[in-house]
Write an enzyme that holds these catalytic residues in place. Structure first.
Site, short mmCIF file in Angstrom:
data_model
loop_
_atom_site.label_atom_id
_atom_site.label_comp_id
_atom_site.label_asym_id
_atom_site.label_seq_id
_atom_site.Cartn_x
_atom_site.Cartn_y
_atom_site.Cartn_z
N HIS A 207 0.86 -1.18 0.00
CA HIS A 207 0.00 0.00 0.00
C HIS A 207 0.90 1.23 0.00
CE1 HIS A 207 0.89 0.96 4.20
NE2 HIS A 207 0.60 -0.29 4.53
N ASP A 335 -2.39 -18.95 12.66
CA ASP A 335 -1.23 -19.47 13.36
C ASP A 335 -1.25 -19.03 14.82
OD1 ASP A 335 1.70 -19.60 14.23
OD2 ASP A 335 1.78 -20.51 12.25
N SER A 350 2.86 -4.97 6.87
CA SER A 350 2.38 -4.75 5.50
C SER A 350 3.47 -5.09 4.49
CB SER A 350 1.96 -3.29 5.32
OG SER A 350 0.87 -2.97 6.13
#
Length: 389
Positions: A207, A335, A350
């Site tokens: 992003h 997880d 990210s």
């Protein structure tokens, strides 16, 4: 009696046809206008096995069960690249193209910038015909004006216009002021997604880097990707995003940042950085959007030090036709170890690559504030389109 039975059958058949054509329209809205595939046989959408493709020239005619037309899709045949999946943290240092206005201030009850029509988020690139590259550049020009009007070249939302700034003398500072706060650089931490070994180009973050005060995308003049050690992971919880904390190391710079756009940050690595980051890392074919299905996958990410680890995730939704380039998939962290360490997805994660069916298919982009175990992801295909530009 026979007529009533015939009418009933006709009604049921009509209702079934309406339902099938309604379903066809549903799929049509969710399929993209264009796909890239290695061969015509690869034009299948993993989560829609009931859709069949009939390929001719550069077009695929999609139909429901091979019978009811759904949509014609343009097809580009291209071999999927092989990429090195990273998951390594890296520091982002950006010098802006101009300076960004982050706030206004009054000088003796007057705000010169506001009077000139300047707004928060504007980018000032030129002042009195001189390029503006830093806060000090702009302040020097304003100081030298001695109160005379300063002509500014301003970019707002991609449109450029001219503004006349009339500085005001500050008796407090004994200097001429423009009545605005500006920023000329930014630094942060993200995760590198993949490297194209053949070119040394890399993609990360998934992003754009945006200004924390204005939310506006930072236009790059120059930038660096630098090594980082993750020193702490602040655990996220509902309503409070977690965050990775780290420090830039004294190791040589990884490379140069060339672009910051809606799909992430992109740059070129030095030869030594390619060797360092690719040493021991796995290479994968890139999965095109139609290859992705809901179900199990895993991410590579780093929550301590600088070595990425493998963690399981679930792909909940895939939007093949998403208009938002950073929100193509919804994923959830499954997880238990990662949830224990971070609570799920945290800031700094990210760009973490997502692997499914031995292909790199995307990268983590955003966390759901209300549920840090879930978030959005971008297609690897979208990021690769930017790395090659």
């Amino acid at each position: 009696m026979e007529k009533k039975f015939t009418k009933a059958i006709a009604f049921v058949m009509s209702a079934m046809l309406v339902g099938l054509f309604g379903t066809a329209e549903y799929y049509s809205q969710r399929l993209p206008q264009t796909v890239t595939a290695e061969t015509a046989e690869d034009i299948k959408f993993a989560i829609y096995p009931e859709l069949k493709a009939e390929y001719s020239a550069d077009c695929a005619s999609m139909s429901l069960f091979g019978a009811i037309p759904v949509k014609n899709i343009s097809v580009k045949q291209e071999e999927a690249p092989t990429l090195v999946a990273c998951g390594n943290p890296f520091g982002i240092k950006l010098l802006m193209e101009g300076v960004m206005v982050t706030g206004m201030s009054e000088v003796d009850n007057i705000c010169p910038a506001e009077n000139a029509g300047i707004q928060k988020g504007d980018i000032i690139t030129v002042a009195d015909n001189q390029p503006v590259m830093s806060n000090s550049d702009l302040q020097k020009i304003i100081s030298k004006s001695k109160g005379k009007s300063v002509e500014l070249s301003v970019n707002r939302g991609g449109e450029t216009f001219t503004a006349e700034l009339e500085p005001v003398y500050s008796r407090k500072d004994n200097s001429w002021r423009g009545g605005m706060w500006v920023r000329d650089s930014i630094a942060g931490i993200g995760t590198m997604t993949f490297i194209d070994k053949s070119t040394g180009k890399f993609a990360g973050l998934g992003h754009p880097v945006c200004d924390s005060d204005t939310g506006e995308l930072i236009p790059i003049h120059s930038g660096e990707a630098v090594p980082v050690d993750i020193t702490e992971s602040r655990k996220g919880q509902a309503g409070i995003p977690g965050e990775l904390h780290g420090q830039f190391t004294r190791m040589p710079v990884y490379g140069t940042l060339m672009a910051n756009n809606d799909s992430g940050v992109f740059g070129v690595l030095s030869d030594s950085a390619v060797q360092t980051l690719c040493n021991g890392a796995n290479e994968y074919k890139m999965g095109y959007r139609q290859d992705i299905t809901t179900g199990e996958a895993y991410i590579l990410t780093t929550v301590s030090g600088n070595e990425p680890q493998k963690y399981s995730v679930q792909i909940e939704q895939v939007d093949y036709n998403s208009n938002d380039s950073t929100k193509n998939m919804v994923i959830s962290i499954t997880d238990e170890e990662l949830i224990k360490l971070t609570g799920g997805i945290v800031q700094g994660m990210s760009g973490s690559p997502i692997i499914q069916n031995d292909k790199i298919i995307g990268a983590v982009t955003h966390v759901f504030i209300a549920d840090p175990t879930r978030g959005y992801a971008v297609f690897a295909e979208t990021m690769f389109e930017n790395i090659t530009e």
